[in-house]
Scaffold this active site. Structure first.
Site, PDB file in Angstrom:
ATOM      1  CG  HIS A 206      -1.962  -1.033   1.232  1.00 50.38           C
ATOM      2  ND1 HIS A 206      -2.914  -1.117   0.237  1.00 50.38           N
ATOM      3  CD2 HIS A 206      -2.233  -2.056   2.096  1.00 50.38           C
ATOM      4  CE1 HIS A 206      -3.731  -2.123   0.487  1.00 50.38           C
ATOM      5  NE2 HIS A 206      -3.337  -2.718   1.608  1.00 50.38           N
ATOM      6  CB  CYS A 254      -2.614   3.562  -3.779  1.00 53.48           C
ATOM      7  SG  CYS A 254      -3.787   2.305  -4.326  1.00 53.48           S
TER       8      CYS A 254
END
Length: 373
Positions: A206, A254
């Site tokens: 992430h 992301c």
């Protein structure tokens, strides 16, 4: 009548029923210990949300590498790659062979390019004497964030690609920001870099706009390795073994919470769209630091402030297409052109789109990998 006001959707009902039947079947398999899963995998399966149990089972079976495991996965989980529970509906157009076969550069082409572009390309060391190293860091499980289902496919794919390109690959998983920084410093200090001609750093987790998340990250207590820190670890001051050699950073994460698509009219008039103020590069600093930070190129899976998408049963779209383009084009294209081909594969916008981004490029020559040489 009530049934006319709320008409059933038979396909949806059947799909849900099938999922329930499959989940019950998997629960019986795990409880009966027929497949002899590791205790930690059993616990993970039993503790998972019911809707997630199938994906936890997939990850556990992938680790087993058994014939039974392969048959189960092929039987129950061969589904349309564009229909995975909220993941991006992007078309996977590359043929399977392009992901598994690396096209080699012929000795004649290698000799020709080296002769004609001597002053334009990074020198490649002889295969017999070089000691190329690559580092993959992948975080899949987090204390506060969602599990990154399918990340194991990315590890397997990138490790296989880099090994085929002649790199000895170090894989590290489930690290905090401090742990990632420590592993990178150890990797940067390897003596093998002295006799190498390049390196690859692959980071998958992430992420935020400015860094990559460690396993303990939450909004209240951030656990983020800043991208700037990575450049500092591998710059010419702190990593002399890689001085004047290409340092390629691949990031699957992301970089914000926005989707990457917008609606426009078929018109030549300027369009109004959502925008953000991007940080400005300071020209004086760039000039001042150029002799310290050189020969880098970073390739991010998406643009700043936007999401990056992953298929739960096949891995991330970015890594999948990256591997395909390397295997098809590394034989004749330099690195920047390969990255451009990856970007072109995302050019057609769709719902939940992303656009890979080349960043902080300080390569001063063309970097050819010359697979097979």
């Amino acid at each position: 009548m009530a049934e006319n006001k709320h008409p059933d959707k038979p396909l949806k009902v059947l799909e849900q029923l099938g999922k329930e039947v499959l989940t019950e079947y998997l629960e019986k398999l795990v409880q009966s210990n027929v497949l002899k899963l590791k205790e930690e995998d059993k616990q993970k399966f039993n503790n998972a949300e019911r809707s997630d149990k199938r994906w936890v089972f997939v990850d556990a079976m992938k680790k087993k590498h058994s014939k039974v495991g392969e048959m189960l996965l092929q039987t129950f989980f061969s589904v349309d790659p564009g229909s995975h529970h909220g993941e991006a509906n992007l078309e996977m157009e590359e043929p399977e062979e392009s992901l598994n076969t690396l096209k080699l550069c012929s000795p004649e082409e290698f000799t020709r390019l080296c002769r004609e572009k001597t002053q334009e390309i990074y020198p490649i060391k002889e295969a017999n004497g070089r000691t190329r190293k690559a580092l993959i860091i992948c975080n899949t499980e987090f204390k506060h964030l969602s599990l990154r289902y399918g990340a194991n496919f990315d590890i397997i794919g990138m490790k296989g690609l880099l090994e085929d390109l002649g790199y000895d690959v170090v894989v590290k998983e489930e690290l905090t920001a401090e742990g990632m920084e420590s592993e990178m410093k150890d990797f940067a200090a390897l003596s093998e870099h002295q006799t190498s001609d390049s390196t690859f750093l692959v980071l998958m987790s992430h992420g935020t706009l400015h860094g990559i998340c460690g396993t303990m990250h939450s909004e209240k207590t951030p656990d983020v390795l800043q991208y700037d820190t990575i450049y500092q670890i591998f710059n010419n001051c702190h990593c002399p073994g890689l001085r004047d050699k290409p340092k390629v950073i691949i990031v699957q994460a992301c970089r914000g919470g926005n989707s990457g698509e917008m609606w426009i009219r078929e018109s030549s008039k300027p369009q109004l769209c959502r925008g953000v103020d991007l940080p400005r590069n300071m020209e004086a600093d760039a000039v001042k630091l150029s002799h310290v930070e050189k020969d880098f190129i970073a390739f991010y899976s998406t643009t700043p402030h936007h999401l990056s998408y992953r298929d739960k049963t096949g891995g991330s779209y970015f890594i999948t297409r990256l591997i395909s383009c390397f295997r098809k084009h590394a034989c004749s294209c330099h690195l920047f052109d390969i990255f451009l081909k990856v970007q072109q594969s995302f050019e057609k916008a769709s719902i939940h789109s992303q656009m890979p981004t080349i960043d902080r490029a300080t390569l001063t020559r063309y970097f050819y990998l010359f697979p097979g040489n």
